[in-house]
Design a protein around this motif. Structure first.
Motif, short mmCIF file in Angstrom:
data_model
loop_
_atom_site.label_atom_id
_atom_site.label_comp_id
_atom_site.label_asym_id
_atom_site.label_seq_id
_atom_site.Cartn_x
_atom_site.Cartn_y
_atom_site.Cartn_z
N PHE A 299 -6.14 59.38 -84.89
CA PHE A 299 -5.73 59.00 -86.24
C PHE A 299 -5.14 57.59 -86.33
CE2 PHE A 299 -5.44 63.71 -86.49
CZ PHE A 299 -6.39 63.90 -87.48
N HIS A 300 -4.80 56.98 -85.21
CA HIS A 300 -4.11 55.69 -85.23
C HIS A 300 -5.09 54.54 -85.13
CE1 HIS A 300 -0.32 57.72 -84.99
NE2 HIS A 300 -0.62 58.28 -83.84
N HIS A 301 -4.87 53.51 -85.94
CA HIS A 301 -5.68 52.31 -85.85
C HIS A 301 -5.36 51.56 -84.55
CE1 HIS A 301 -7.89 48.77 -86.97
NE2 HIS A 301 -6.81 48.01 -86.95
N GLU A 302 -4.08 51.45 -84.20
CA GLU A 302 -3.64 50.81 -82.96
C GLU A 302 -2.53 51.67 -82.35
OE1 GLU A 302 -3.73 46.15 -83.26
OE2 GLU A 302 -2.91 46.97 -85.13
N ARG A 303 -2.89 52.50 -81.39
CA ARG A 303 -1.94 53.45 -80.86
C ARG A 303 -0.73 52.76 -80.23
NH1 ARG A 303 -0.29 55.93 -76.25
NH2 ARG A 303 0.28 58.16 -76.41
N GLU A 304 -0.95 51.66 -79.48
CA GLU A 304 0.17 50.99 -78.81
C GLU A 304 1.20 50.50 -79.82
OE1 GLU A 304 -1.02 47.97 -76.10
OE2 GLU A 304 -2.16 49.34 -74.81
N ARG A 305 0.73 49.98 -80.95
CA ARG A 305 1.67 49.53 -81.98
C ARG A 305 2.36 50.73 -82.63
NH1 ARG A 305 -0.51 45.29 -86.20
NH2 ARG A 305 1.72 44.74 -86.33
N ALA A 306 1.65 51.85 -82.76
CA ALA A 306 2.28 53.05 -83.32
C ALA A 306 3.42 53.52 -82.43
CB ALA A 306 1.24 54.15 -83.49
N VAL A 307 3.20 53.48 -81.11
CA VAL A 307 4.27 53.85 -80.17
C VAL A 307 5.42 52.86 -80.27
CG1 VAL A 307 4.86 54.17 -77.75
CG2 VAL A 307 2.68 55.04 -78.61
N ALA A 308 5.10 51.56 -80.35
CA ALA A 308 6.15 50.53 -80.44
C ALA A 308 6.96 50.68 -81.72
CB ALA A 308 5.51 49.15 -80.37
N SER A 309 6.35 51.15 -82.80
CA SER A 309 7.08 51.29 -84.06
C SER A 309 8.12 52.40 -84.00
CB SER A 309 6.10 51.56 -85.20
OG SER A 309 5.46 50.35 -85.60
N LEU A 310 8.04 53.27 -83.00
CA LEU A 310 9.09 54.26 -82.83
C LEU A 310 10.42 53.58 -82.53
CD1 LEU A 310 7.16 56.95 -80.74
CD2 LEU A 310 7.85 57.12 -83.16
N ASP A 311 10.39 52.40 -81.88
CA ASP A 311 11.62 51.65 -81.63
C ASP A 311 12.28 51.23 -82.94
OD1 ASP A 311 11.06 51.85 -78.94
OD2 ASP A 311 10.28 49.81 -78.76
N ILE A 312 11.45 50.88 -83.92
CA ILE A 312 11.97 50.47 -85.24
C ILE A 312 12.65 51.64 -85.92
CG2 ILE A 312 11.31 49.57 -87.50
CD1 ILE A 312 8.91 48.22 -86.05
N LEU A 313 12.00 52.80 -85.87
CA LEU A 313 12.59 53.98 -86.49
C LEU A 313 13.84 54.43 -85.75
CD1 LEU A 313 9.29 55.96 -87.18
CD2 LEU A 313 10.74 54.82 -88.88
N GLU A 314 13.84 54.26 -84.44
CA GLU A 314 15.00 54.66 -83.63
C GLU A 314 16.25 53.89 -84.02
OE1 GLU A 314 16.23 54.85 -78.89
OE2 GLU A 314 14.12 54.71 -79.47
N ALA A 315 16.08 52.68 -84.53
CA ALA A 315 17.22 51.83 -84.87
C ALA A 315 17.82 52.15 -86.23
CB ALA A 315 16.79 50.36 -84.85
N LEU A 316 17.18 53.04 -87.00
CA LEU A 316 17.67 53.35 -88.35
C LEU A 316 18.77 54.39 -88.29
CD1 LEU A 316 14.27 53.52 -90.29
CD2 LEU A 316 15.85 51.58 -90.09
N ASP A 317 19.80 54.19 -89.09
CA ASP A 317 20.92 55.12 -89.17
C ASP A 317 20.58 56.20 -90.19
OD1 ASP A 317 23.36 56.36 -89.04
OD2 ASP A 317 24.44 54.85 -90.22
N ALA A 318 20.15 57.35 -89.70
CA ALA A 318 19.74 58.43 -90.59
C ALA A 318 19.79 59.75 -89.85
CB ALA A 318 18.32 58.17 -91.12
#
Length: 249
Positions: free
Chosen positions: A203-222
């Protein structure tokens, strides 16, 4: 059939459609709608607005996490019928207009048809209009230069590329919520994993970037995750992102 609407915070509702979720943010009589399900989910979208005491006329804007058919389904209808603006990340605007398509192909699905859940998911997708194209010719980029949008719920776009180039999550800092779209989900009919995870690789256009974007979500206070697929997930979003990364390795 009625939409499954769950209030998760003041003015914030998670709606489970046929196989895809969307989110309703309210502020008085005004509404922000995040995603719109499959084309075939339109009756459920309209019903969910009614259940929260609103209407399509009250939708100030439709925010789209990404321009796949199971999230974009009724966006063009709402714009054409009610004049509702449809807003996305600037990199996703041409995708919504169908100047290109970053979506799993029939060939990819057929290669994975042996996997548990894929065949019934494919049948449901076809029946729900998931193979149709409903381009949003009027799609626009989020206004401003970052920060919260001047819309009900004050959502903050968070660029999380990989699933598509312009995929965006939305952070609701005041209520500690992340609307994650398909950058981080909690289930899918084609996955046997339970809990926070990435969607299967096809389902992912670029799997490596999808994995890397987990770092962005990890930084959110929620503390609450409203995913594009699967049930509501409560608990630190940073832990959900870490768990998804572990499954992805």
């Amino acid at each position: 059939m009625r939409a499954d609407v769950r209030q998760v915070a003041d003015g914030t509702y998670l709606v489970h459609g046929s196989n895809t979720n969307w989110v309703i943010l309210t502020d008085g009589d005004a509404v922000t709608l995040v995603d719109t399900g499959y084309p075939g989910d339109r009756p459920l979208v309209l019903d969910s607005l009614e259940q929260v005491g609103s209407s399509p006329q009250a939708v100030t804007a439709v925010l789209i996490t990404h321009a796949h058919n199971d999230h974009l389904g009724s966006a063009e209808y709402l714009h054409n019928t009610y004049g509702t603006p449809v807003l996305l990340h600037e990199a996703e605007v041409p995708h919504a207009r169908r100047e290109f398509l970053q979506q799993v192909t029939v060939g990819d699905v057929l290669k994975n048809i042996w996997r548990p859940g894929v065949l019934p998911w494919m049948v449901h997708t076809i029946r729900s209009g998931g193979t149709e194209q409903h381009p949003v010719a009027s799609a626009e980029a989020f206004p401003g230069a970052g920060g919260s949008l001047d819309l009900p719920g004050r959502p903050v776009p968070v660029h999380t590329p990989g699933h598509t180039s312009g995929h965006c999550a939305f952070h609701l800092p005041d209520s500690g919520i992340v609307v994650s779209g398909d950058a981080l989900v909690s289930g899918h009919p084609t996955s046997r994993i339970k809990g926070p995870q990435l969607l299967p690789d096809m389902f992912h256009h670029e799997r490596e970037r999808a994995v890397a974007s987990l770092d962005i979500l990890e930084a959110l206070d929620a503390e609450t995750l409203l995913p594009g697929h699967g049930p509501l997930h409560t608990g630190p979003v940073r832990e959900a992102a870490r768990r998804a990364r572990e499954h992805a390795i």
